[in-house]
Design a protein around this motif. Structure first.
Motif, PDB file in Angstrom:
ATOM      1  N   PHE A 144      -7.048  39.399 -29.906  1.00 49.36           N
ATOM      2  CA  PHE A 144      -8.668  38.384 -29.667  1.00 49.36           C
ATOM      3  C   PHE A 144      -8.140  37.899 -28.596  1.00 49.36           C
ATOM      4  O   PHE A 144      -8.858  37.921 -27.769  1.00 49.36           O
ATOM      5  N   PHE A 145      -6.716  37.274 -28.200  1.00 48.77           N
ATOM      6  CA  PHE A 145      -6.699  36.137 -27.753  1.00 48.77           C
ATOM      7  C   PHE A 145      -6.243  36.601 -26.871  1.00 48.77           C
ATOM      8  O   PHE A 145      -6.507  36.648 -25.187  1.00 48.77           O
ATOM      9  N   LEU A 146      -5.088  37.973 -26.434  1.00 44.82           N
ATOM     10  CA  LEU A 146      -4.572  39.271 -25.267  1.00 44.82           C
ATOM     11  C   LEU A 146      -6.319  38.995 -24.480  1.00 44.82           C
ATOM     12  O   LEU A 146      -6.069  39.467 -22.929  1.00 44.82           O
ATOM     13  N   TYR A 147      -7.503  40.056 -25.621  1.00 53.90           N
ATOM     14  CA  TYR A 147      -8.551  40.955 -24.508  1.00 53.90           C
ATOM     15  C   TYR A 147      -9.357  39.276 -23.852  1.00 53.90           C
ATOM     16  O   TYR A 147     -10.030  39.699 -22.846  1.00 53.90           O
ATOM     17  N   TYR A 148      -9.178  37.779 -24.663  1.00 54.21           N
ATOM     18  CA  TYR A 148      -9.989  36.982 -23.879  1.00 54.21           C
ATOM     19  C   TYR A 148      -9.011  36.470 -22.489  1.00 54.21           C
ATOM     20  O   TYR A 148     -10.021  35.880 -21.730  1.00 54.21           O
TER      21      TYR A 148
END
Length: 318
Positions: A144-148
């Motif tokens: 999720f962090f990488l996607y953000y």
């Protein structure tokens, strides 16, 4: 023990140089695709400078040293936040982007909360530690962090001007692969000899992980952020630390607990509370003094807090 200490230092030097090569090659590669400085700091540089922690923890987890795993991650995060931002902020006040204030700093606070909850099994009540399933859960959070980052920051223009190196593709990949090789060898040397030294001195693996290994594996973050601060590249300096702290919890602890389930000493909770308090202080600092900036006096508070706490930790062991 003298020989073990020398080999430990050699291992740390390999970690630092390996991370340096990896960051150098990866940063140039990213620049070719016009990725913003903040995105580079939060991802590529953060991953590169967190690579020593990943290698050390993978070795420690497979070897059955959970105290070193948790001590390294929590200790490195505290070292990053209090020492590195403290030093970088004293060199020059660190002005940050709005996204860092409202998104990345809270994200790193959330990561520490998730670690506290999962490691203590507040909901299941089945004993403390991280299971393989919880490790995969941490990796999902990392996803999720990488996607953000890639959706929100890739198109953001950089507010800073940095020197742009130009390397051939061959040199870029030689640096990246050579850096990874240095990390793997250095990580093995650090873990094996740190454990031996701890056993010979009668010092707990927890303290070794929180201090010597944590500081050693954080040297790449220290070098990167201090140099970025001196060059007035605040996005790299701040993004590197916030990104590294998020990487350490979500990616490194996730991978470590998948390699082998990790038992957790509740005494680590104090160190997590220190991390939470420091992250909260960093957020509040964005609204005191100059807005969206870590001023010199605020950086000095971070630095002195860590020195005082570490002195207390070591004194309790002696």
């Amino acid at each position: 023990m003298i020989l073990q200490s020398i080999i430990l230092i050699v291992g740390l030097l390999l970690l630092v140089k390996g991370a340096d090569w990896l960051v150098d090659g990866a940063s140039v590669l990213a620049k070719k695709y016009k990725v913003s400085d903040l995105a580079i700091g939060l991802t590529i540089v953060a991953f590169g400078t967190s690579a020593p922690e990943l290698v050390v923890n993978s070795v420690a987890s497979s070897g059955g040293y959970p105290d070193i795993v948790f001590g390294n991650v929590i200790g490195s995060n505290n070292f990053n936040l209090f020492i590195i931002l403290g030093i970088a902020g004293i060199i020059t006040p660190l002005t940050v982007q709005s996204s860092s204030v409202w998104k990345e700093i809270p994200f790193s606070f959330l990561a520490a909360i998730i670690l506290l909850v999962l490691a203590n099994n507040f909901f299941s009540g089945t004993g403390t530690g991280l299971s393989i399933i919880e490790g995969f859960g941490l990796l999902v959070c990392f996803g999720f962090f990488l996607y953000y980052v890639f959706t929100q920051l890739k198109s953001e223009p950089s507010n800073e001007v940095v020197e742009s190196k130009v390397y051939s593709n061959l040199k870029i990949w030689v640096l990246i692969l050579g850096g990874l090789g240095g990390l793997v060898i250095g990580g093995k040397l650090v873990v094996d000899n740190a454990v031996s030294i701890a056993q010979s001195l009668g010092v707990s693996e927890k303290i070794i992980g929180l201090t010597i290994i944590a500081a050693g594996t954080s040297l790449p973050e220290l070098a990167t952020s201090v140099v970025a601060s001196m060059k007035k590249n605040n996005d790299i300096a701040i993004g590197n630390i916030i990104g590294s702290n998020i990487f350490n919890i979500f990616l490194i602890l996730g991978v470590s607990s998948i390699i082998s389930p990790l038992s957790f000493q509740i005494s680590f909770n104090t160190d997590i509370y220190i991390l939470l308090g420091g992250t909260l202080f960093l957020f509040i600092a964005m609204f005191t003094g100059k807005r969206k900036s870590l001023d010199r006096w605020e950086a000095a508070i971070l630095l002195l807090t860590y020195i005082g706490y570490t002195t207390y930790l070591v004194s309790m062991e002696i």
